[in-house]
Design an enzyme around this catalytic site. Structure first.
Site, PDB file in Angstrom:
ATOM      1  N   ARG A  26     -11.341   3.121  87.397  1.00 29.38           N
ATOM      2  CA  ARG A  26      -9.997   3.030  87.971  1.00 29.38           C
ATOM      3  C   ARG A  26      -9.238   4.312  87.690  1.00 29.38           C
ATOM      4  O   ARG A  26      -9.223   4.807  86.558  1.00 29.38           O
ATOM      5  CB  ARG A  26      -9.247   1.846  87.350  1.00 29.38           C
ATOM      6  CG  ARG A  26      -7.846   1.740  87.913  1.00 29.38           C
ATOM      7  CD  ARG A  26      -7.090   0.597  87.313  1.00 29.38           C
ATOM      8  NE  ARG A  26      -6.633   0.902  85.967  1.00 29.38           N
ATOM      9  CZ  ARG A  26      -5.979   0.036  85.214  1.00 29.38           C
ATOM     10  NH1 ARG A  26      -5.760  -1.186  85.653  1.00 29.38           N
ATOM     11  NH2 ARG A  26      -5.563   0.362  84.012  1.00 29.38           N
ATOM     12  N   ASN A  41      -3.797  -9.665  86.149  1.00 24.30           N
ATOM     13  CA  ASN A  41      -2.732  -9.553  85.139  1.00 24.30           C
ATOM     14  C   ASN A  41      -1.433  -9.172  85.845  1.00 24.30           C
ATOM     15  O   ASN A  41      -0.404  -9.836  85.726  1.00 24.30           O
ATOM     16  CB  ASN A  41      -3.059  -8.479  84.096  1.00 24.30           C
ATOM     17  CG  ASN A  41      -4.361  -8.754  83.386  1.00 24.30           C
ATOM     18  OD1 ASN A  41      -4.789  -9.892  83.309  1.00 24.30           O
ATOM     19  ND2 ASN A  41      -4.986  -7.705  82.888  1.00 24.30           N
ATOM     20  N   ASP A  42      -1.502  -8.069  86.588  1.00 25.75           N
ATOM     21  CA  ASP A  42      -0.295  -7.644  87.310  1.00 25.75           C
ATOM     22  C   ASP A  42       0.024  -8.609  88.446  1.00 25.75           C
ATOM     23  O   ASP A  42       1.196  -8.878  88.728  1.00 25.75           O
ATOM     24  CB  ASP A  42      -0.474  -6.225  87.852  1.00 25.75           C
ATOM     25  CG  ASP A  42      -0.096  -5.193  86.799  1.00 25.75           C
ATOM     26  OD1 ASP A  42       1.010  -5.315  86.235  1.00 25.75           O
ATOM     27  OD2 ASP A  42      -0.911  -4.301  86.516  1.00 25.75           O
ATOM     28  N   HIS A  84      -0.262  -5.626  75.340  1.00 28.17           N
ATOM     29  CA  HIS A  84      -1.101  -4.482  74.978  1.00 28.17           C
ATOM     30  C   HIS A  84      -2.052  -4.831  73.831  1.00 28.17           C
ATOM     31  O   HIS A  84      -3.269  -4.617  73.913  1.00 28.17           O
ATOM     32  CB  HIS A  84      -0.175  -3.320  74.595  1.00 28.17           C
ATOM     33  CG  HIS A  84      -0.894  -2.083  74.187  1.00 28.17           C
ATOM     34  ND1 HIS A  84      -1.182  -1.808  72.872  1.00 28.17           N
ATOM     35  CD2 HIS A  84      -1.424  -1.081  74.925  1.00 28.17           C
ATOM     36  CE1 HIS A  84      -1.840  -0.645  72.818  1.00 28.17           C
ATOM     37  NE2 HIS A  84      -1.995  -0.192  74.052  1.00 28.17           N
ATOM     38  N   ARG A 106     -10.608   1.566  82.546  1.00 30.28           N
ATOM     39  CA  ARG A 106      -9.213   2.026  82.617  1.00 30.28           C
ATOM     40  C   ARG A 106      -9.188   3.453  82.068  1.00 30.28           C
ATOM     41  O   ARG A 106      -9.124   3.655  80.858  1.00 30.28           O
ATOM     42  CB  ARG A 106      -8.318   1.123  81.772  1.00 30.28           C
ATOM     43  CG  ARG A 106      -8.199  -0.309  82.279  1.00 30.28           C
ATOM     44  CD  ARG A 106      -7.449  -1.139  81.234  1.00 30.28           C
ATOM     45  NE  ARG A 106      -6.927  -2.390  81.725  1.00 30.28           N
ATOM     46  CZ  ARG A 106      -7.438  -3.585  81.434  1.00 30.28           C
ATOM     47  NH1 ARG A 106      -8.510  -3.689  80.680  1.00 30.28           N
ATOM     48  NH2 ARG A 106      -6.874  -4.689  81.897  1.00 30.28           N
ATOM     49  N   CYS A 124     -10.841  -8.511  88.079  1.00 25.76           N
ATOM     50  CA  CYS A 124     -11.002  -7.756  86.829  1.00 25.76           C
ATOM     51  C   CYS A 124      -9.817  -7.950  85.891  1.00 25.76           C
ATOM     52  O   CYS A 124      -9.721  -7.285  84.873  1.00 25.76           O
ATOM     53  CB  CYS A 124     -11.226  -6.275  87.112  1.00 25.76           C
ATOM     54  SG  CYS A 124      -9.843  -5.503  87.957  1.00 25.76           S
TER      55      CYS A 124
HETATM   56  C1  PEP Z   1      -4.612  -6.199  86.004  1.00 23.41           C
HETATM   57  O1  PEP Z   1      -3.461  -5.895  86.268  1.00 23.41           O
HETATM   58  O2  PEP Z   1      -5.082  -7.340  86.175  1.00 23.41           O
HETATM   59  C2  PEP Z   1      -5.520  -5.205  85.414  1.00 23.41           C
HETATM   60  C3  PEP Z   1      -6.788  -5.513  85.180  1.00 23.41           C
HETATM   61  O3  PEP Z   1      -5.018  -3.997  85.086  1.00 23.41           O
HETATM   62  P1  PEP Z   1      -4.151  -3.686  83.791  1.00 23.41           P
HETATM   63  O4  PEP Z   1      -4.297  -4.831  82.864  1.00 23.41           O
HETATM   64  O5  PEP Z   1      -4.680  -2.421  83.256  1.00 23.41           O
HETATM   65  O6  PEP Z   1      -2.770  -3.539  84.363  1.00 23.41           O
HETATM   66 MG    MG Z   2      -2.907  -3.869  86.450  1.00 24.66          MG
END
Ligand code: PEP
Ligand code: MG
Length: 859
Positions: free
Chosen positions: A589, A739-740, A426, A533, A802
């Protein structure tokens, strides 16, 4: 011309076969200076192969080499590695000094000159060739007969041999010691750290000395025509009478300024013709070598010699100005100016930086998660950070880790330091978005929020109010306030970036959640917003309270009522975003995080919430308990929230459409892009799509206005990538949330991996932190599969990335090769991404021009 093959050396003249990859950059540069008719003393080059053989024990053919220079000539030997930045052993001057030369020079140049020349050689030979203790040869500032005799005696005492008098022996030993120094382990590790391959070769150049010492005007100096820090034109350098090498730079008392200067005498006044000649050579070098060069020169008996020229050392901001000015002056093409700037170096221009020479007392080390530097007083809570900001005082927020409720504190802080977390935690993501320097995963420190202090790895205790400076590039926190240089977003930067945009062929958008982020994205000329976001719009103040009310709503009617209060806030934010980004696409999003992220974690916060909502504390506690999940990142978030509490997405869709209509009425037409997060099944898309279409129809009929929008899916579960063909039937674009996707492909928590990532990378388990550099083998394969399957269903479909990787140079190369339409990254990474994209597109140009580009020779 004498050739290498038999004799082992090549006399450098206009036509000799000298190349950077056989004889090194210095040898090649000297040849270019000779071709430009600069007065370079006679020079001979030894190739990498020959030097390697010498290191292995082969005796160098010194007789033939010496014959090139004739009798009684003093020589210097300098290293010539392929890229001068890879370094090499120090130069050795005055080879050939012995008792006979000393006598001869005493007669011709006087005793003092002869003593000084001989002493210098004995000192460097003893230390660098015979490897004797340097302390024994430190003679202070005096260079007279007594010092010379002392040095010769010390040499004899230590080696049980007289100082070598045979010039062939001297030269042979010098060559061998320099060749061997290059092959030593520490030299190899040092140059590898500077980017040299393990087997990088060393060439050597042997040059006739221009003595710089003697009767009539003699001396040495260094000149460059540009300021190394700013890149602005400036004549910089010194000249020292009766000196050699770079002595002028070390002697602040005796050295002359080059141009007229109120502080003291100058070369311009003392030797105006020589000064004019130097200026002339500077201009020739700049135009013909197409670079800003530093020239090392020597004057002997009033005659000027140019001994060497090297690229001017420069800061990142100076590099930009130099390249742009060369292009403006028509010396290099614009494409080449773009290619001369390493993209990562741009971060140095975008943020304040710690002065390179500032002293550093490191109190914490972690992952440099967001670049730049900031100084402030340590605070341990977001509330204190806000209080400090209200008083106009700079602070550094220090937390074990940050949570959504810290966002306001982060906004108020000048920098963030956390004990835990990795590149996508975060704190890291938010700080990059805000452009704050941030260090995460500083595992050596121990934070005690109750006592408001932290203990460093070396046992020091820092209290709230103590001043530290964060270096977000190096991942280091320093004690005290370090000297800073300010960002440099000037005309040169803008010209360069304009040329980069002309060249690139992949879009670069920004991840921007708030109007402030969008303004930065616009300033950095992003092609649009690739990820907004929306939940980040609700972490602040009053909105957070309404949000919490919505979460606590008992029935759909109550929920609708609170959502109706959130709607205008969301609509107003989006309208502002559309206005700031006018003319560029904005991808919004829908809500992603688990609802409990909006709820307080600590009891004090819960009590405050109970008061605000007029509910008993026990109810608040029960609700928080009910919402908490074992694995919130894999729980009720993203589209799952959209399916189970559909009113939230309904409200957001309405806000988006109404904001778009209002922006269009203001003269800012926009086609909003709506993105559904965390999809794993086609049916999720169908359900959400149907509701969004219904909202669109309702808004169209209520407002009696037609509008267009695009619907897309965020591909961040492996299943969504694999099922992209199905999903593509229902949407116009896909954006990979890496990221996820990385978290789920590896089964690795993005918030906890920082704790052990270092050990994993150190042991080579992962080549890099996969949250930082895209794992092209695993996650990358999912990207290729997903993009391929989606486009098989819907040819030409927009595909993007992204996740944080969108700003990483290697990942951008991967996405471009995979045919992506754009990358989206934190606003502050946009310029780097634009330049990376330009470099990738210019690669064929770079390859085509490599052979004729003198840079490849000098650089
Ligand atoms: C991701 O998961 O790559 C993403 C951009 O979303 P977040 O970081 O908000 O989960
Ligand atoms: Mg994500």
């Amino acid at each position: 011309m004498r050739s290498d093959s038999k004799l082992g050396f090549t006399r450098i003249d206009r036509v000799a076969p000298i190349a950077p990859d056989t004889h090194g950059g210095r040898a090649k540069c000297l040849q270019r200076l000779i071709r430009l008719d600069l007065p370079v003393p006679r020079t001979v080059a030894l190739s990498f192969g020959v030097v390697h053989q010498i290191a292995a024990g082969k005796r160098p053919g010194t007789e033939a080499l010496l014959a090139e220079f004739g009798p009684d000539t003093l020589l210097s030997v300098r290293p010539s590695s392929q890229d001068p930045d890879w370094g090499g052993p120090g130069a050795i001057l005055n080879i050939g000094m012995n008792a006979a030369q000393h006598a001869r020079l005493t007669a011709s140049h006087g005793q003092a000159a002869a003593d000084a020349l001989y002493l210098r050689f004995v000192q460097s030979y003893a230390i660098h060739v015979a490897r004797l203790d340097p302390e024994m040869f430190e003679m202070g500032k005096a260079h007279g007969s007594a010092e010379l005799q002392a040095a010769l005696r010390a040499y004899e005492d230590e080696t049980d041999e007289p100082f070598p008098q045979d010039i062939g022996t001297q030269l042979g030993e010098v060559l061998q010691s320099m060749a061997r120094a290059w092959e030593g382990t520490s030299a190899r590790l040092l140059r590898q750290a500077r980017g040299a391959p393990a087997d990088a070769g060393l060439g050597l150049v042997v040059q006739e000395m221009a003595l710089g010492i003697g009767p009539a005007e003699s001396g040495s100096g260094v000149v460059q025509f540009i300021d190394s820090n700013t890149g602005q034109p400036k004549l910089v350098g010194r000249y020292l009478s009766q000196s050699q090498g770079r002595d002028a730079l070390g002697d602040t008392d005796g050295a002359l300024f080059l141009t007229q200067d109120a502080r003291g005498p100058s070369l311009q006044e003392k030797c105006p013709e020589i000064f004019a000649q130097l200026l002339h050579y500077g201009t020739i070098c700049r135009i013909r070598l197409r670079e800003e060069m530093q020239i090392e020169f020597s004057i002997e008996g009033g005659q000027l010699s140019v001994l060497d020229a090297v690229r001017v050392q420069r800061s990142a901001r100076a590099a930009v100005r130099i390249a742009v000015t060369l292009a403006h002056d028509g010396v290099i093409p614009e494409q080449e100016a773009v290619l001369r700037i390493p993209p990562r170096s741009l971060t140095e221009l975008l943020h304040p930086q710690i002065e390179p020479d500032a002293p550093r007392d490191v109190v914490a080390t972690g992952i440099g998660a967001s670049p730049g530097a900031a100084t402030g007083q340590i605070v341990f809570s977001s509330t204190t950070a806000q209080a400090m900001a209200a008083r106009g005082e700079a602070c550094i927020l220090v937390r074990r880790e940050t949570a959504p409720e810290d966002i306001r504190g982060m906004h108020s802080a000048a920098g963030v330091l956390t004990e835990r977390g990795g590149m996508t935690s975060h704190a890291a993501v938010i700080a990059r978005g805000l452009g704050l320097p941030c260090i995460v995963g500083a595992t050596g420190i121990k934070i005690d929020p109750a006592q408001r202090c932290l203990r460093t790895a070396d046992g020091r205790v820092l209290n709230e109010g103590d001043v530290i400076t964060l270096d977000g590039n190096a991942g280091e926190a320093l004690l005290g306030a370090a000297a800073m240089c300010e960002p440099a977003l000037d005309d040169a930067f803008n010209s360069l970036m304009g040329w980069a945009d002309d060249a690139r062929d992949i879009g670069v958008r920004a991840n921007a959640d708030t109007p402030a982020d969008a303004a930065v994205a616009r300033r950095f000329a992003a092609d649009g917003i690739g990820l907004c976001r929306t939940e980040h719009m609700f972490f602040e103040g009053e909105r957070l309270i309404v949000m919490r009310e919505m979460i606590f709503a008992d029935d759909p009617a109550d929920r609708r009522e609170t959502l109706a209060r959130l709607l205008p806030m969301q609509r107003a934010d989006l309208r502002e975003l559309f206005t700031i980004m006018a003319g560029t696409p904005v991808c919004i999003r829908l809500f992603d995080p688990p609802l409990h992220e909006f709820l307080p974690r600590e009891r004090a916060g819960m009590r405050e919430l109970a008061g605000a909502l007029d509910l008993p504390l026990s109810k608040i506690e029960r609700r928080i308990e009910a919402l908490s999940e074992f694995n919130p990142m894999l729980g009720m978030r993203g589209v799952r929230l959209g399916l189970t509490v559909p009113e939230i997405y309904d409200m957001q869709a309405r806000a988006i459409f109404e904001a778009a209509i209002e922006a269009a009425q203001d003269g800012v037409p926009v086609t909003p892009e709506i993105m559904i997060p965390l999809v794993s099944a086609m049916r999720e898309v169908e359900v959400v799509k149907a509701r969004i279409e219904a909202v669109a129809a309702a808004v169209r009929s209520e407002r009696r206005v037609d509008f267009a929008y695009q619907l897309g899916v965020m591909v961040e579960t492996p299943r969504a990538a694999l099922r992209a063909a199905d999903i593509a039937q229902h949407v116009q674009f896909l954006s990979f949330g890496t990221n996820d996707l990385t978290q789920m492909t590896y089964g690795l928590s993005r918030d906890d991996a920082g704790r052990f990532m270092h050990a994993y990378v150190k042991q080579g388990v992962y080549p890099e932190d996969p949250f930082h550099t895209l794992d092209t083998e695993g996650v990358g394969e999912l990207l290729t599969i997903g993009a391929g399957r989606a486009r098989a269903t819907r040819p030409g479909m927009t595909i993007a990335i992204c996740g944080e990787h969108g700003g990483n140079p290697e990942s951008i190369a991967f996405c471009r090769a995979a045919g992506f339409d754009y990358v989206s990254c934190s606003p502050y990474r946009v310029p780097v991404a634009r330049l990376v994209a330009a470099h990738l597109a210019l690669r064929p140009y770079a390859e085509r021009t490599a052979g004729v580009n003198p840079l490849s020779i000098i650089h």
